[in-house]
Design a protein around this motif. Sequence first.
Motif, PDB file in Angstrom:
ATOM      1  N   MET A 173     -11.996  13.560   6.602  1.00  0.00           N
ATOM      2  CA  MET A 173     -11.566  13.188   5.283  1.00  0.00           C
ATOM      3  C   MET A 173     -11.141  11.721   5.273  1.00  0.00           C
ATOM      4  SD  MET A 173      -8.207  14.370   3.153  1.00  0.00           S
ATOM      5  CE  MET A 173      -8.479  16.052   3.606  1.00  0.00           C
ATOM      6  N   ILE A 174     -11.480  11.037   4.193  1.00  0.00           N
ATOM      7  CA  ILE A 174     -11.087   9.634   4.028  1.00  0.00           C
ATOM      8  C   ILE A 174      -9.943   9.559   3.026  1.00  0.00           C
ATOM      9  CG2 ILE A 174     -11.811   7.342   3.273  1.00  0.00           C
ATOM     10  CD1 ILE A 174     -14.640   8.091   4.183  1.00  0.00           C
ATOM     11  N   VAL A 175      -8.900   8.849   3.401  1.00  0.00           N
ATOM     12  CA  VAL A 175      -7.768   8.566   2.532  1.00  0.00           C
ATOM     13  C   VAL A 175      -7.768   7.058   2.293  1.00  0.00           C
ATOM     14  CG1 VAL A 175      -5.258   8.644   2.291  1.00  0.00           C
ATOM     15  CG2 VAL A 175      -6.466  10.512   3.454  1.00  0.00           C
ATOM     16  N   VAL A 176      -7.664   6.660   1.036  1.00  0.00           N
ATOM     17  CA  VAL A 176      -7.609   5.232   0.717  1.00  0.00           C
ATOM     18  C   VAL A 176      -6.191   4.836   0.347  1.00  0.00           C
ATOM     19  CG1 VAL A 176     -10.020   4.993   0.011  1.00  0.00           C
ATOM     20  CG2 VAL A 176      -8.310   5.655  -1.693  1.00  0.00           C
ATOM     21  N   GLY A 177      -5.837   3.620   0.724  1.00  0.00           N
ATOM     22  CA  GLY A 177      -4.588   3.012   0.307  1.00  0.00           C
ATOM     23  C   GLY A 177      -4.924   1.722  -0.415  1.00  0.00           C
ATOM     24  N   THR A 178      -4.010   1.286  -1.280  1.00  0.00           N
ATOM     25  CA  THR A 178      -4.264   0.106  -2.100  1.00  0.00           C
ATOM     26  C   THR A 178      -3.260  -0.990  -1.801  1.00  0.00           C
ATOM     27  OG1 THR A 178      -5.009   1.585  -3.856  1.00  0.00           O
ATOM     28  CG2 THR A 178      -4.603  -0.716  -4.455  1.00  0.00           C
ATOM     29  N   ALA A 179      -3.769  -2.132  -1.340  1.00  0.00           N
ATOM     30  CA  ALA A 179      -2.948  -3.327  -1.171  1.00  0.00           C
ATOM     31  C   ALA A 179      -3.080  -4.112  -2.472  1.00  0.00           C
ATOM     32  CB  ALA A 179      -3.420  -4.136   0.030  1.00  0.00           C
ATOM     33  N   LEU A 180      -2.250  -3.754  -3.450  1.00  0.00           N
ATOM     34  CA  LEU A 180      -2.290  -4.372  -4.776  1.00  0.00           C
ATOM     35  C   LEU A 180      -1.464  -5.654  -4.741  1.00  0.00           C
ATOM     36  CD1 LEU A 180      -3.238  -4.118  -7.707  1.00  0.00           C
ATOM     37  CD2 LEU A 180      -1.228  -2.720  -8.157  1.00  0.00           C
ATOM     38  N   VAL A 181      -2.134  -6.776  -4.975  1.00  0.00           N
ATOM     39  CA  VAL A 181      -1.509  -8.089  -4.837  1.00  0.00           C
ATOM     40  C   VAL A 181      -1.481  -8.797  -6.183  1.00  0.00           C
ATOM     41  CG1 VAL A 181      -1.688 -10.347  -3.710  1.00  0.00           C
ATOM     42  CG2 VAL A 181      -2.261  -8.262  -2.442  1.00  0.00           C
ATOM     43  N   ARG A 182      -0.330  -9.419  -6.471  1.00  0.00           N
ATOM     44  CA  ARG A 182      -0.179 -10.257  -7.657  1.00  0.00           C
ATOM     45  C   ARG A 182       0.747 -11.414  -7.314  1.00  0.00           C
ATOM     46  NH1 ARG A 182       2.365  -7.608 -12.878  1.00  0.00           N
ATOM     47  NH2 ARG A 182       4.203  -7.673 -11.561  1.00  0.00           N
ATOM     48  N   ASP A 183       0.290 -12.620  -7.561  1.00  0.00           N
ATOM     49  CA  ASP A 183       1.105 -13.819  -7.339  1.00  0.00           C
ATOM     50  C   ASP A 183       1.689 -13.875  -5.928  1.00  0.00           C
ATOM     51  OD1 ASP A 183       0.632 -14.568 -10.009  1.00  0.00           O
ATOM     52  OD2 ASP A 183       2.379 -13.446 -10.711  1.00  0.00           O
ATOM     53  N   GLY A 184       0.870 -13.508  -4.929  1.00  0.00           N
ATOM     54  CA  GLY A 184       1.310 -13.575  -3.545  1.00  0.00           C
ATOM     55  C   GLY A 184       2.283 -12.499  -3.130  1.00  0.00           C
ATOM     56  N   ARG A 185       2.410 -11.444  -3.950  1.00  0.00           N
ATOM     57  CA  ARG A 185       3.320 -10.348  -3.644  1.00  0.00           C
ATOM     58  C   ARG A 185       2.542  -9.040  -3.621  1.00  0.00           C
ATOM     59  NH1 ARG A 185       8.286 -12.209  -3.520  1.00  0.00           N
ATOM     60  NH2 ARG A 185       9.468 -10.320  -3.963  1.00  0.00           N
ATOM     61  N   LEU A 186       3.014  -8.098  -2.821  1.00  0.00           N
ATOM     62  CA  LEU A 186       2.355  -6.817  -2.593  1.00  0.00           C
ATOM     63  C   LEU A 186       3.172  -5.709  -3.235  1.00  0.00           C
ATOM     64  CD1 LEU A 186       0.192  -5.192  -0.868  1.00  0.00           C
ATOM     65  CD2 LEU A 186       2.016  -5.038   0.865  1.00  0.00           C
ATOM     66  N   LEU A 187       2.491  -4.788  -3.924  1.00  0.00           N
ATOM     67  CA  LEU A 187       3.172  -3.636  -4.522  1.00  0.00           C
ATOM     68  C   LEU A 187       3.313  -2.535  -3.474  1.00  0.00           C
ATOM     69  CD1 LEU A 187       4.238  -2.536  -7.302  1.00  0.00           C
ATOM     70  CD2 LEU A 187       2.135  -1.191  -7.310  1.00  0.00           C
ATOM     71  N   VAL A 188       4.539  -2.074  -3.266  1.00  0.00           N
ATOM     72  CA  VAL A 188       4.807  -0.949  -2.372  1.00  0.00           C
ATOM     73  C   VAL A 188       5.496   0.151  -3.171  1.00  0.00           C
ATOM     74  CG1 VAL A 188       4.878  -2.319  -0.261  1.00  0.00           C
ATOM     75  CG2 VAL A 188       6.981  -1.976  -1.554  1.00  0.00           C
ATOM     76  N   ALA A 189       5.287   1.391  -2.709  1.00  0.00           N
ATOM     77  CA  ALA A 189       5.801   2.564  -3.421  1.00  0.00           C
ATOM     78  C   ALA A 189       6.656   3.405  -2.483  1.00  0.00           C
ATOM     79  CB  ALA A 189       4.618   3.383  -3.947  1.00  0.00           C
ATOM     80  N   GLN A 190       7.786   3.898  -3.002  1.00  0.00           N
ATOM     81  CA  GLN A 190       8.711   4.692  -2.198  1.00  0.00           C
ATOM     82  C   GLN A 190       8.412   6.173  -2.384  1.00  0.00           C
ATOM     83  OE1 GLN A 190      12.907   4.533  -3.227  1.00  0.00           O
ATOM     84  NE2 GLN A 190      13.402   4.325  -1.066  1.00  0.00           N
ATOM     85  N   ARG A 191       8.188   6.863  -1.275  1.00  0.00           N
ATOM     86  CA  ARG A 191       7.811   8.279  -1.303  1.00  0.00           C
ATOM     87  C   ARG A 191       8.971   9.165  -1.717  1.00  0.00           C
ATOM     88  NH1 ARG A 191       2.784   9.990   1.715  1.00  0.00           N
ATOM     89  NH2 ARG A 191       3.641  11.957   1.025  1.00  0.00           N
TER      90      ARG A 191
END
Length: 126
Positions: free
Chosen positions: A1-19
Amino acid sequence: MIVVGTALVRDGRLLVAQRTRPPELAGRWELPGGRVEAGESEPAAVARECHEELGALVTVTGRVGPDLPLPVGVLRIHAAELAAGSPEPVALEHAALRWIGPDELDGLAWVEADRALVPHLRRLLG
């Protein structure tokens, strides 16, 4: 199985999410994403997962880092940016979201699978 993650970048910053779950990962930080469905491309899965988890529309811009083994298969990270006209991301399935800079990568309480990507994420933001 393939799981994808997203390195979402805006203005040199990365979006991270808290589980929020499972209990052993609650409070730790990750890149948003999820499983690739049957017949779905990885970029399409990234776009779908970002819409489901963040309410955001994204454009995938490339791959980040190597394939990472997971107990359920393999994790592949894709870089992305918000699409024109996208709503601001919101935490629909997470406890919180943060935009972080490269200087904050090392100090974050990452889930283990994503921690291995820190050097690659630093290059992406650099």
